[in-house]
Design an enzyme around this catalytic site. Sequence first.
Site, short mmCIF file in Angstrom:
data_model
loop_
_atom_site.label_atom_id
_atom_site.label_comp_id
_atom_site.label_asym_id
_atom_site.label_seq_id
_atom_site.Cartn_x
_atom_site.Cartn_y
_atom_site.Cartn_z
N ASP B 115 17.57 60.04 20.75
CA ASP B 115 17.85 60.72 22.01
C ASP B 115 16.77 61.77 22.26
O ASP B 115 16.07 62.16 21.33
CB ASP B 115 19.24 61.37 22.01
CG ASP B 115 19.82 61.46 23.42
OD1 ASP B 115 19.11 61.90 24.34
OD2 ASP B 115 20.99 61.08 23.60
N LYS B 138 20.56 66.69 21.34
CA LYS B 138 21.73 65.88 21.00
C LYS B 138 21.60 65.29 19.60
O LYS B 138 22.59 65.13 18.89
CB LYS B 138 21.94 64.77 22.05
CG LYS B 138 22.48 65.33 23.35
CD LYS B 138 22.81 64.27 24.40
CE LYS B 138 23.38 64.95 25.64
NZ LYS B 138 23.52 64.04 26.79
N ASN B 161 11.97 59.60 23.47
CA ASN B 161 12.36 58.74 24.59
C ASN B 161 11.77 57.36 24.34
O ASN B 161 10.55 57.20 24.39
CB ASN B 161 11.83 59.37 25.89
CG ASN B 161 12.25 58.58 27.11
OD1 ASN B 161 12.74 57.45 27.00
ND2 ASN B 161 12.07 59.18 28.27
N ASN B 198 20.77 53.72 31.82
CA ASN B 198 19.97 53.21 32.93
C ASN B 198 19.33 51.88 32.60
O ASN B 198 19.22 51.48 31.43
CB ASN B 198 18.91 54.24 33.35
CG ASN B 198 17.93 54.51 32.24
OD1 ASN B 198 16.99 53.75 32.01
ND2 ASN B 198 18.15 55.60 31.49
N CYS B 240 19.75 37.08 27.11
CA CYS B 240 19.21 38.41 26.84
C CYS B 240 19.40 39.24 28.11
O CYS B 240 19.87 38.73 29.13
CB CYS B 240 17.74 38.35 26.41
SG CYS B 240 16.53 38.47 27.73
N CYS B 243 17.64 37.81 31.14
CA CYS B 243 17.92 36.42 31.53
C CYS B 243 18.47 36.28 32.95
O CYS B 243 18.35 35.23 33.57
CB CYS B 243 18.89 35.77 30.55
SG CYS B 243 18.06 35.13 29.06
N CYS B 264 25.86 64.35 40.54
CA CYS B 264 25.91 63.82 39.17
C CYS B 264 26.98 62.75 39.09
O CYS B 264 27.92 62.72 39.86
CB CYS B 264 26.19 64.93 38.18
SG CYS B 264 27.87 65.52 38.16
N CYS B 317 13.85 32.51 31.69
CA CYS B 317 13.84 33.97 31.51
C CYS B 317 12.42 34.52 31.61
O CYS B 317 11.47 33.88 31.17
CB CYS B 317 14.44 34.34 30.15
SG CYS B 317 14.48 36.13 29.87
N CYS B 322 12.03 36.37 24.56
CA CYS B 322 13.32 35.67 24.67
C CYS B 322 13.09 34.16 24.62
O CYS B 322 13.80 33.44 23.91
CB CYS B 322 14.04 36.09 25.96
SG CYS B 322 15.54 35.13 26.30
#
Lengths: 425, 425
Positions: B115, B138, B161, B198, B240, B243, B264, B317, B322
Amino acid sequence: MEVELKEMLDEIQSLKQSFPDSSNPSIEKLHFHVKRLADLAKSAPVWRSKVKDMSAEVVDSNPYSRLMALQRMGIVENYKRIREFSVAIVRVGGIGSVAAEMLTRCGIGRLLLYDYDKVELANMNRLCFHPEQAGMTKTDAAVQTLQDINPDVVLESYTLNITTVQGFETFMSSLENKTFRPEKEGSGVDLVLSCVDNYEARMVVNQACNELNQTWMESGVSEDAVSGHIQLLIPGETACFACAPPSVVASGVDERTLKREGVCAASFPTTMGVVAGLLVQNTLKYLLKFGHVSPFQGYNSLKDYFPTMEMRPNPQCSNAACLERQKEYLLAKPARDAAKAKMEAEVLLVAEGPLHADNEWNISVVNDREIDAKDTASLDTLPEGLTRELPSADEFLELPASGPAEMCVDDLEELKKQLEALNAD
Amino acid sequence: MEVELKEMLDEIQSLKQSFPDSSNPSIEKLHFHVKRLADLAKSAPVWRSKVKDMSAEVVDSNPYSRLMALQRMGIVENYKRIREFSVAIVRVGGIGSVAAEMLTRCGIGRLLLYDYDKVELANMNRLCFHPEQAGMTKTDAAVQTLQDINPDVVLESYTLNITTVQGFETFMSSLENKTFRPEKEGSGVDLVLSCVDNYEARMVVNQACNELNQTWMESGVSEDAVSGHIQLLIPGETACFACAPPSVVASGVDERTLKREGVCAASFPTTMGVVAGLLVQNTLKYLLKFGHVSPFQGYNSLKDYFPTMEMRPNPQCSNAACLERQKEYLLAKPARDAAKAKMEAEVLLVAEGPLHADNEWNISVVNDREIDAKDTASLDTLPEGLTRELPSADEFLELPASGPAEMCVDDLEELKKQLEALNAD
C-alpha cells in the site's frame, strides 16, 4: 494524554523562568520533565475527540464522511438518525464483539453489552480482541476498544449472565430504561442482537423479547465453524424461538460442557466475520429503513450457499408471552390493512413512471399479499436454532422453478388432463 | 516492555544496596524509578509470545486451539500446513486490512502487504485501523496491529504503488522471492489477493499474475457501499481480468479523482467485512483443500442476494501473457484428463458406501464433465470488474430447476412420447 502533555509543557516554561541559573538543582527536575515529555510525545497516540454533529464534509479528518456519503448515493435517506438508536448485544464473543465494533464504527447512538466471560488467548482466532486484553472481562475489553474507536457512542456494559435470576432481572430493567430517548415508544432499545452460543441463553432472550414485545435478531455459528445464520424475530408476527419443537435445536451442546470435557468447538474469524457482517447490515437496514431486511439468512461456507426462509408463529407455541403477542397482532390486522391499502394507493398514484430510471438491481415494490401467498408453502418448515438444521443445498435447488418459460408437473394424472385440455383447442 | 520493567527493577535493587542512607540524594533517583516503574506496570500490556508448534491442546492460553479443533471436526485434514503458506495482499484498505487481520488470526505463515496510502480518521468507518494510527502509512499501521495480534506470522510490508514502473518491479520481485520456502514450485507466494479500488490497479495485478502464472483472487465493493464480490482467477484456466471488454469495468471511477473533486465513495464496515470474510474463507479452502472454492461470489446487501458464475478465458484476450497461459493449459489437457480418470477410478473403488453417514449438507463428488456441460450456458456472460455489473436477482431466480423429484418439460411433443412410454409398461 494531550492534556497531560500540555500541562507538562506549561510547567517547564514556568520552571525555566523561575530558575534561570543553570547550576540550580531544579534544573535536574527540568531535565526529568523534558525527557518524560519527549517519551510521551513519541508514544502518545492522538485520540480522536468527540464529534458533536455528523458532517458530510469530505476531509480526511472526518470519521463520518464515508457514511454520510450514503445519503448522496441515495442509499440512506437520513444517516444522522443512527445516533438516536440503542442496540443491545447479548454476549460479546466471536459474533457479538465484531457486531459491536461495526455498529460503533457506524456511529450508533448507544450500545448495551452483556457478557460474563473473560478474554483468553484462545479467543485470538476471532476479530476484535487483542492478546494484551487476555484476563479482562469481555465487557471491559470491548468498552476499552470501542471507546477508543468512537467516543461518540454511549456504551453501557453489564458483566452478568442473563440466564441467572438476578442477571435476567438486570437484563430486563436495562432494556426497559428509557433515559437515553424518553420519547421512544415501547422498550428503551430499538433492537436486541442475540450473539449467544447455546440454546438456554437463546430461550432467555426469546422470553425477554416476547415479554417486552421487542423485535430482535438471532445469530449463530455451527460448532464445526463452517456455517452460520441470522434470523429476524418480531413477537406475534414471525415465529418466536420457542414456536418450533425444542428438539430441533436441542442438538446444540452447551459450550461450557464441551470445555469441561477437554474439547472445544472450532471457530474461524471468517465465518464469524461474515455472520456479524450480515447481522449488522440487516440491523442497519432495519433501523435506517433501506433495502430488504432478511427474515432468515443462512451461510454454508463450504459451498458458499446462502439459504433463506420465513417462519410464521406457531398458534400452539409453549411460550405464553408469544401467544399474547400473536393475539395482539391478529387484533391489529384491520388497522394494518387500512394503512397498507392507503400506502398502495399512494404508490399507484406516483407509479406512472419509474422512480429511478437507472434501476440496476430491478428493485420494485411488491404487493404484500403476493408474498403471503408464496410463503404459505414454507409455513411448515421448522425454524432454525442451530445452523446444522439448515435445509440442504440440494433441497433448495429442488424447489420448483416458477419461471414462465417451462411447465413443471409432479402428477401424471394431472399432466394427462393438462395435455388433453391443450389438444382440445 | 517486560524487558524494560525487569531492567528497571534490577537497577532499583542495586541502588537500594549502594545507598542505604535515606538522606542520600540518589534516593530521589530511586523515587523517580519507582514512580516510573509503577506507571509502566499499570499501562504495560502483556504481549503474546511466539508459539513454536501449533498445538490442539484445549487451554485458554492456546491461541490455536479453536483452529486446530477443525481437524477433530473433520473439516481440515492438516491445519498446521497453514504455516507453510505465503499470501500477498495488494492494498491494505477496507477489504485488505480485514483480510490481513483474519489471515493473521488464522496463523498464516507469511503475509506480504502492499500500500502507499496513509490511515485517516475518514477510514474509521471500516474495521481494523484505530484513530491513534491516523497519519501512519497503512502498511506500518497494519504491521503494528498484526504483529501484536500474532507474532508468529512473518510480515513483509511494501510501501509502494504497484501501478508505477518502479513499484511494479518491486512487486514482481517480491512475489518471485522464494526465501521463505525455497522448495516451493512456481512463484514465492501461494496466492495473491487483490483488494484494490480501481480498474488500473486490477489490470496491473492481472498482468503480474499472468506473467508469473500465479493464481489470484479479486475483490471489490461498489461505490455505493451496498454490494461487493470476490473472484478466483487461474491463469489459462479461468478468464483473466482483461478477457472481457474493458468497457464493462471502465465505469469504475478512480477514487483519487473522486477525492480531488470533493466527493467520496461511501463505505460500510459490514459490506467490507462480509466481502473480506468470503475472500479469506475461500483463501483458506483453496490453501487447506476443503470445501468448494467459489469461482465468483457476489453479495448484494440490499436484497441479501448472492449471485455466482464461472468464466472461461477469452481466446481473443488482449493480454499476451494470458494467451500464453491459455495455450499451456490446452497443451496440458491430456495429462490432466489422465490424472482425472485415475482419481475418478479411485473414487469409484471406495464409493460402495457413503464416506460420511451424517452427510448433512449432501456434499458429493461431482463429475467435472457434468459441471462443464452445465456451465457452457454461462460462457458468454461478461466477467465482473465492478459489482454494479452483477446479474440481477430476477435473472437468477428464473434459472430452470433440475431436481430429480420432479419432471420439467418445455416441449409438448417430448412430453407426449414420455407419457406413451410410461403407459406402454
